[in-house]
Every structure is written in structure tokens, then in C-alpha cells.
Design an enzyme around this catalytic site. Structure first.
Site, PDB file in Angstrom:
ATOM      1  N   HIS A 361       0.893  -1.185  -0.140  1.00  0.00           N
ATOM      2  CA  HIS A 361       0.052   0.181   0.051  1.00  0.00           C
ATOM      3  C   HIS A 361       0.927   1.487  -0.010  1.00  0.00           C
ATOM      4  O   HIS A 361       0.373   2.271  -0.584  1.00  0.00           O
ATOM      5  CB  HIS A 361      -1.077   0.109   1.218  1.00  0.00           C
ATOM      6  CG  HIS A 361      -2.208  -0.965   0.796  1.00  0.00           C
ATOM      7  ND1 HIS A 361      -2.177  -2.362   1.079  1.00  0.00           N
ATOM      8  CD2 HIS A 361      -3.159  -0.700  -0.120  1.00  0.00           C
ATOM      9  CE1 HIS A 361      -3.404  -2.820   0.521  1.00  0.00           C
ATOM     10  NE2 HIS A 361      -3.915  -1.907  -0.022  1.00  0.00           N
ATOM     11  N   GLU A 602     -11.879  -9.452  -6.536  1.00  0.00           N
ATOM     12  CA  GLU A 602     -10.467  -9.502  -6.027  1.00  0.00           C
ATOM     13  C   GLU A 602     -10.022 -10.671  -5.441  1.00  0.00           C
ATOM     14  O   GLU A 602      -9.076 -11.064  -4.948  1.00  0.00           O
ATOM     15  CB  GLU A 602     -10.200  -8.438  -5.128  1.00  0.00           C
ATOM     16  CG  GLU A 602     -11.031  -7.800  -4.035  1.00  0.00           C
ATOM     17  CD  GLU A 602     -10.461  -6.681  -3.310  1.00  0.00           C
ATOM     18  OE1 GLU A 602      -9.428  -6.206  -3.766  1.00  0.00           O
ATOM     19  OE2 GLU A 602     -11.079  -6.393  -2.392  1.00  0.00           O
ATOM     20  N   ASP A 626      -5.025  -7.224  -5.612  1.00  0.00           N
ATOM     21  CA  ASP A 626      -5.552  -8.426  -4.751  1.00  0.00           C
ATOM     22  C   ASP A 626      -5.776 -10.033  -5.609  1.00  0.00           C
ATOM     23  O   ASP A 626      -5.329 -10.985  -5.406  1.00  0.00           O
ATOM     24  CB  ASP A 626      -6.440  -8.564  -3.883  1.00  0.00           C
ATOM     25  CG  ASP A 626      -5.814  -7.605  -2.445  1.00  0.00           C
ATOM     26  OD1 ASP A 626      -4.942  -8.251  -2.120  1.00  0.00           O
ATOM     27  OD2 ASP A 626      -6.590  -6.662  -2.148  1.00  0.00           O
ATOM     28  N   CYS A 673     -10.010  -0.900 -11.040  1.00  0.00           N
ATOM     29  CA  CYS A 673      -9.383  -0.006 -10.124  1.00  0.00           C
ATOM     30  C   CYS A 673      -8.039  -0.702  -9.485  1.00  0.00           C
ATOM     31  O   CYS A 673      -7.768  -0.201  -8.679  1.00  0.00           O
ATOM     32  CB  CYS A 673     -10.245   0.188  -9.036  1.00  0.00           C
ATOM     33  SG  CYS A 673     -10.712  -0.913  -7.887  1.00  0.00           S
TER      34      CYS A 673
HETATM   35  C1  PEP Z   1      -7.015  -4.343  -5.437  1.00  0.00           C
HETATM   36  O1  PEP Z   1      -6.880  -5.213  -4.624  1.00  0.00           O
HETATM   37  O2  PEP Z   1      -6.605  -4.351  -6.283  1.00  0.00           O
HETATM   38  C2  PEP Z   1      -7.545  -2.957  -4.915  1.00  0.00           C
HETATM   39  C3  PEP Z   1      -7.747  -2.018  -5.737  1.00  0.00           C
HETATM   40  O3  PEP Z   1      -7.506  -2.770  -3.615  1.00  0.00           O
HETATM   41  P1  PEP Z   1      -6.345  -2.805  -2.619  1.00  0.00           P
HETATM   42  O4  PEP Z   1      -5.068  -2.279  -3.416  1.00  0.00           O
HETATM   43  O5  PEP Z   1      -6.619  -1.367  -1.694  1.00  0.00           O
HETATM   44  O6  PEP Z   1      -6.182  -3.837  -1.789  1.00  0.00           O
HETATM   45 MG    MG Z   2      -7.760  -5.108  -2.636  1.00  0.00          MG
END
Ligand code: PEP
Ligand code: MG
Length: 754
Positions: A361, A602, A626, A673
């Protein structure tokens, strides 16, 4: 044996540089294996020759002088095969090569094992013995185990050695390979996020003002003395005279004129106080550790404790004066969102995190902020980097120390080209994203911090495809109240209105732990994450939904999205709660219909159930970060396996393609996303698959727009067909690069400069 192994690794780990590390290795291995010779040959990174770098038992005068060609001699054979060679009579082997003067003619038995780090042979560890006998299986197993453990430590020591040499002048360039975190080049000065006082991590440095350094040292010493006296007085009556004597021992060590005098004399010789202290203390700790008598051995612990206390005061004193340099490159073991926030934005040019990978993150945040980042630089002795000049290549995931002038120049050129490219792309800001044949592609952004809002609007975002609500939760020391949340969400919705804003319900767990709501699990990514946590805590979920619905009043641009869903009942339960919150709010006088509700895909289980999910909600959004991690069984945070995290793995491409067709069949929109949407080449494929919305970090948006403006939908579809026939990720990436280059975007492709 385990204990011996552990000790050797620990000692080598604490070494100041490669020579010291190898010196300790040969000495300790010879003792542990009760043999006559132990030597290390290291492979020269430039020439590939195997250099005789350390020995106990052969001629030390040839250390650094003698060497073998790659593949030459028995040592060369071990390196070339990457396997141990164990011989009773070394000189009768056809590969044996006599090195004059090295003194091995008396030694017949030979056991050599390769030192392998990240698939590369760094060198060869050899033991030899006069008696002609084979080293037995347990010897071989011991040496192989030790070598495997030492490989990482030696790689680390190699870079430490370079840093050390830099202080003395005339160091070699060094490159540490990590993984790309956020694209871009940064040239700047390292600022290390302190891991806490650690005598073994103090970088060597020259003291600027000797008197001031001596003064600082004496003040720190006095402060520790006062602390100990205070504790001793406080416990006064409760302690027996013997226990009390312990404090006297402590104070005695501090008052010991030798330790203080040694530190002061090193400061006077030009070292800074912290470096002088750590050098002297480590020497004394070693001295005590070697003692036979257990009581005296125990003193090593006391000396270490005291040294650490003094160091903490010294560090605190210099911390107060910390001013971030103009081009700060923030370096830390595990950088967090909070550590980023501490550096003024106009001074921060780059980030290096020793742990984590491109999908962590913190890397996602760095991409949103447009700060070039290298993750997973595990071989970087980061604590010694303070104030060093560093170059980072966020495209290829490398960190460069002491670069040659021509390499530095080349990086500067790439940096200048990047700046020019961003300027060109600015012109596209207000243009809609439409392909040459008129296909419209909405480009949205992922947000979380307030800084993202301004950047996103600057880059021409048409909506928010993912607002990570956990980020404001992460930056607090308790759960925000419903009203606090309402205000935060209102700000987001207002900033983008009338553009849609997709708010994801709280997605904590995995690598996102709230400091005030700790979750301890062995397998956090397979554990209590996202919707699983909030369904178990409906009070948290309901407060969040209520805050979102209230914030939406009058703006009506909210969309709600559920993370980490792996089965249908989770959706049904979440929908029940959302409906309940909405009903209650209507009773309280709130206006308005329910906003669109969507589910993130995901978890691989959601692929098979995509159509059933689609029938329950208004949209789907693929969380490819994910989804990739779970499809490939590659932890998105683990640098050790980061090279296996292929966001364009054929199975990922296939899943994405299937999901687009499933949502078409159910006649609901689908977006993506995950970070993949921000990759210009991948965006071409996603367009061809039929994704309705691409949501990405703000920094990537102009490049993706440029890529899509430059092509016909039909070409993208042909490319997709071709890619779907490919069987490995590298082939797919190379094909996409070629496609971009053919469309005049070769400057989007970044091969390593060095
Ligand atoms: C993902 O998993 O692609 C996502 C957009 O969520 P995060 O990266 O916050 O886990
Ligand atoms: Mg995610």
C-alpha cells in the site's frame, strides 16, 4: 550445531563491511569445522573472475592478489556448477589448478560450496585439510547450510563495504536491486527513518565540529547517568544491597575512564560522536562476549544496554535539528503512510523501502503522489545511508550508490526527459479520452488522501473509481466517529461533484492494520480482511454507511463498493445492512434513493460467481492487485517473490477477459481499479476486453490517456487476440511495449540505465 550456525551468522551480520564479514567467516568456520584451511573466493561483478578474498590457513599475502578465471580450477568448477565439490585428493582432479605461492600444496582434502544469493553465485566457500580424507556428509551439510544463510549477509556486507569506502574516498559504484514501487527517477540525499537506537546500525561519518561532538557525547553520558541514578533512588528501599550493587556496576561502567576516553579520542580523530560511541561499545561488547566466565559474559549485555541508552540521547539531540534536505529520498525498513506525511511534499523526491513490494500500500500511495519509489531493497544496509547521495530508478527498481559520473549524467537526462514528457501530457488534461475511431473510455482515479484530490483534478480525472476509506482511518488513533466520517466523505464528494465517487467500505486487515485495532494472524492476507471484518462488526459497517449516505445528500454522486467478497451470502448480508441504514436515515428525515452499490472482484472465488454477484448489484469493479496476488499465490508484499508477481500473467489476462464478458452478459457495467489500469499497455488490452471504466492512480492517468487517444479500437482488439494466445508474461509485456513503441510512445518504456 544449530547454535554454532546461529552465532556465526550473527557475528558476520554485525560486521562493518565485506572484508570484516569474510574475515569472521573464515575464522569461525575453520574453528567450527575443526579444519586447517578456510577461504572465500568472491566473484568480481565486472570481470566474473573469482578473487581470493579471505583465508585462514593459506598465504594471507595473496588475499586480494590471487584470482582465478571464471570456471578455472576447482573453485571455478564449484561456481560454474553452483554445487558443492567434495574431494579426497584435490590435486588428482582434472580441474585442479595450482596457484603458485598460495600454499595449498600440503592440503589434499577439499570441500567447496557455492555462495548463492537470489539465484546468482556470489562466490565460493572452501575448507581444506592436509589429511587425505573426504569431508563427511555432515561437514558438507553444515557448510551448505551456512553458505545459504550467509549469502544474504554477504550481499549486504558488499554494499556496506562500498558505503564505508565512500567515507574514506574512492569507493566503487554499487547497485542494489529491489522492485519498482512508483515510476520515475530520483536523485537526492537519503534521510533514514530511524529504526530506534541500534549500536550496530550507526553509519560511519566524519564529525563536523569536534568540540560540539565531544560536548554532545558528555551530555548524553550525563543524561544516562542521571536516569540510572533516578531509577536506583526510586527503587531505594525495595532493593537488597546486592541488587543495589548492580546499579553501581552500571555507573561504574559509565564512569570507567577508558570507555569515555576511547570515545573522546575517536571523536578527536575525526569521527562523529555516534560513530565513535558505537565503535568503542561494539569492541567492548565483543571483548566481554569472548570471556569464558559466565558472570563476565553477562557484562556484555550491560555494556550494550548502556551504549544503546547513550546513543538514544545522542540521536534524540541530533533529531531535533533535522531539516529535510531539498531533494529528500526517504529510506526505511518498512515505510508507512505516516512516515511519508512527515516530509514536506516539496522536498520529497523519492522513497526506498527495504521491505514490501510494488503492490504494497505504501507503493500505491507513492504512485498516487507521483514519488519515484523502490521497494524490497533487502540488500540495502539502509541504516548506514543517512545523508548519502543516492539515485533511485523507480522504473526498474534499483538503488545506485556512488554512480560513475557518466551514469549519473544519464539518469539526469532521463529525469529531464520525464519532466518534459509530463509537460507535454499536461496539454491533454481537458481532452476527453476517445480512441481514433470514437470509442469513449472514462478514466477515473483512485484516491485516499486529500492530496490526491488536487492532483486528480489537475490530471483531468472524470470520477473516482476507488476511494480507499481506510486511509483516513489509518491516520488516526481511534475509529473516527460517524460525524467525523461524514465530514471526510463530504469533502471527497464535494471536491469531485458532479463526477461520481466510488467509496469502498473499510478494507482493513492484510497489510493494513489500524494501530488501535490490531489483528494478529499467521496468514493475514488469507485472514480477517475487508468485508469479513466489517460484517463481524456491523456497528462499524453501519456507522460508515450512514456517514456516506448523509454525506451524499444534495450531491448525489456517491457509489458504494464492497471489498474482498468471496461468496454470495456476504453480499446479501452487506446489502441488508445498507438497506437498514438507509431506512433508518429516511426515518430520521434524510432525502434520497440508495446510491449504486457494487462489488469488487479480487478473490479468485468471485470469478466463478461473477454473474451471480452481478445480478445482485449495480456494478462490478476488478481489484486486480489482490486478484493477481491470490490467483498466482504470490504475497503482494514479499520482496522475495516479487519477481513472480506478474500482473500480466496469462491466467490474469484470461480472468480479466472472462469478467468483462460475464458483466456484459448480465448487462451491468464493469470497471477496474487495480494498479494494472494505470499501465498504458495493459490499458489497451482492458479497452479491448470491454471495460467500461479504468480507475488508476492520478500520476498514470495522462500516460494512459495518451496511449488510448493514439489508437483504433480494432487494433486494440487484434492485439488482445494475439496476447490471449501467449503462454508467458514476459512475452505479453514485450508485445505491449512493442505496440506502444509502434504508436510513437517509445518514451513510455524504460530500460535500465545501469
Ligand atoms: C486491489 O486489490 O486491486 C485494490 C484496488 O485494492 P487494494 O489495493 O486497496 O487492496
Ligand atoms: Mg484489494
Amino acid at each position: 550445531m544449530l547454535e554454532t550456525l546461529r552465532h556465526i551468522v550473527q557475528e558476520v551480520n554485525a560486521a562493518g563491511g565485506l572484508n570484516q564479514a569474510l574475515g569472521i567467516t573464515v575464522q569461525r568456520v575453520r574453528e567450527a569445522m575443526n579444519t586447517q584451511v578456510c577461504s572465500v573466493y568472491m566473484r568480481d561483478q565486472g570481470t566474473g573472475r573469482l578473487m581470493f578474498r579471505a583465508t585462514e590457513g593459506l598465504n594471507p599475502d595473496l588475499v586480494g592478489v590471487a584470482s582465478l578465471e571464471a570456471g578455472e580450477g576447482l573453485v571455478g568448477l564449484v561456481a560454474a556448477r553452483g554445487e558443492p565439490v567434495n574431494l579426497e585428493e584435490a590435486e588428482t582432479h582434472p580441474s585442479f589448478r595450482f596457484l603458485p605461492g598460495i600454499g595449498e600444496e600440503h592440503f589434499h582434502a577439499f570441500l567447496g560450496v557455492p555462495i548463492i544469493h537470489q539465484r546468482e553465485v556470489l562466490g565460493v566457500l572452501v575448507v581444506q585439510q592436509a589429511e587425505s580424507r573426504r569431508f563427511d556428509e555432515s561437514d558438507e551439510a553444515f557448510l551448505v547450510t551456512l553458505s545459504a544463510q550467509l549469502a544474504g549477509v554477504i550481499a549486504h556486507a558488499q554494499v556496506t563495504g562500498v558505503l564505508e569506502a565512500e567515507v574514506l574516498g574512492g569507493a566503487e559504484p554499487a547497485k542494489v536491486v529491489g522492485v519498482p514501487g512508483a515510476q520515475g527517477i530520483a536523485i537526492g540525499t537519503a534521510v533514514v527513518v530511524s529504526p530506534g537506537a541500534d549500536l550496530y546500525s550507526v553509519p560511519p561519518k566524519k564529525g563536523e565540529d569536534r568540540r560540539a561532538e565531544v560536548r554532545a557525547f558528555r551530555e548524553a553520558l550525563d543524561a544516562v547517568r542521571r536516569d540510572i541514578q533516578l531509577v536506583s533512588d526510586k527503587l531505594g528501599g525495595e532493593l537488597s544491597p546486592e541488587d543495589h550493587a548492580l546499579f553501581d556496576v552500571y555507573l561504574g561502567i559509565l564512569d570507567d575512564s577508558t570507555i569515555g576516553a576511547e570515545v573522546v579520542s575517536l571523536i578527536k580523530a575525526g569521527h562523529w560522536a555516534q560513530g565513535a560511541l558505537s565503535q568503542v561499545m561494539i569492541e567492548h561488547i565483543r571483548h566481554f562476549e569472548r570471556m569464558e566466565h559466565s558472570y563476565l559474559k553477562e557484562r556484555a549485555v550491560d555494556v550494550k544496554d548502556l551504549g544503546t541508552r547513550v546513543l538514544a540521547y545522542l540521536q534524540a539531540a541530533s533529531q531535533e535539528e533535522r531539516l529535510y534536505p531539498e531533494n529528500t529520498i526517504l529510506v526505511g525498513e518498512e515505510l508507512t503512510a505516516t512516515s511519508l506525511g512527515e516530509v514536506p511534499r516539496d522536498k520529497l523526491v523519492g522513497l526506498i523501502s527495504v521491505m514490501g513490494s510494488g503492490s504494497s500500500h505504501v507503493a500505491i500511495l507513492a504512485r498516487a503522489m507521483g514519488v519515484p519509489t523502490v521497494m524490497g531493497a533487502v540488500d540495502l544496509p539502509y541504516t548506514r545511508l543517512q545523508d548519502r547521495d543516492v539515485i533511485i530508478d523507480g522504473y526498474n527498481g534499483t538503488v545506485h550508490l556512488n554512480p560513475l559520473p557518466e551514469i549519473k549524467q544519464r539518469f539526469q537526462e532521463v529525469l529531464d526527459e520525464d519532466t518534459a514528457l509530463s509537460r507535454d501530457l499536461e496539454a491533454l488534461r481537458d481532452e476527453p479520452c476517445v480512441t481514433l475511431d470514437g470509442q469513449r473510455v472514462p478514466l477515473w482515479v483512485n484516491t485516499g488522501l486529500m492530496v490526491d484530490v488536487a492532483r486528480s483534478l489537475e490530471q483531468g480525472a472524470e470520477g473516482v473509481g476507488l476511494y480507499r476509506t481506510e486511509i483516513p482511518f489509518l491516520l488516526r488513533d481511534r475509529f473516527p466517529s460517524e460525524e467525523e466520517q461524514r465530514q471526510i466523505y463530504r469533502e471527497q464528494l464535494e471536491a469531485f461533484a458532479p463526477r461520481p465517487v466510488t467509496m469502498r467500505t473499510l478494507d482493513i486487515g492484510g497489510d493494513k492494520a489500524l494501530p488501535y485495532f490490531p489483528i494478529h494472524e499467521d496468514n493475514p492476507f488469507l485472514g480477517w480482511r475487508g468485508i469479513r471484518v466489517t460484517l463481524d462488526h456491523p456497528e462499524i459497517f453501519l456507522a460508515q454507511i450512514r456517514a456516506m449516505l448523509k454525506a451524499n445528500e444534495g450531491l448525489w454522486n456517491l457509489r458504494i463498493m464492497l471489498p474482498m467478497v468471496s461468496n454470495i451470502p456476504e453480499i446479501d448480508e452487506a446489502l441488508d445492512l445498507i438497506h437498514r441504514a438507509h431506512r433508518e436515515l429516511l426515518q430520521e428525515g434524510l432525502q434520497g434513493r440508495l446510491p449504486p452499490i457494487g462489488v469488487m472482484v479480487e478473490v479468485p472465488a468471485a470469478i466463478g460467481q461473477a454473474r451471480a454477484m452481478a445480478r445482485r448489484v449495480d456494478f462490478l469493479s476488478v481489484g486486480s492487485n489482490d486478484l493477481t496476488q491470490y490467483l498466482l499465490a504470490v504475497d503482494r508484499n514479499n520482496p522475495q517473490v516479487a519477481a513472480l508477481y506478474h500482473s500480466l500473467h496469462p491466467s490474469v489476462v484470461q480472468a480479466l477477459d472472462y469478467l468483462a464478458s460475464a458483466s456484459r452478459d448480465e448487462d451491468i457495467p464493469i470497471g477496474i481499479c487495480g494498479e494494472l489500469a494505470g499501465d498504458p499497455g495493459a490499458a489497451v488490452l482492458l479497452l479491448a476486453m470491454g471495460y467500461d471504466v479504468l480507475s488508476m492512480n492520478a500520476t498514470s492517468l495522462p500516460k494512459v490517456k495518451k496511449a488510448l487517444l493514439n489508437l483504433h479500437l480494432e487494433e486494440a482488439r487484434e492485439l488482445l487476440q494475439e496476447v490471449k494466445g501467449m503462454e508467458n508474461s514476459d512475452q505479453i509485456s514485450a508485445r505491449l511495449d512493442r505496440f506502444l513503441a509502434d504508436h510513437g510512445m517509445e518514451n513510455f518504456i524504460h530500460n535500465p540505465v545501469a
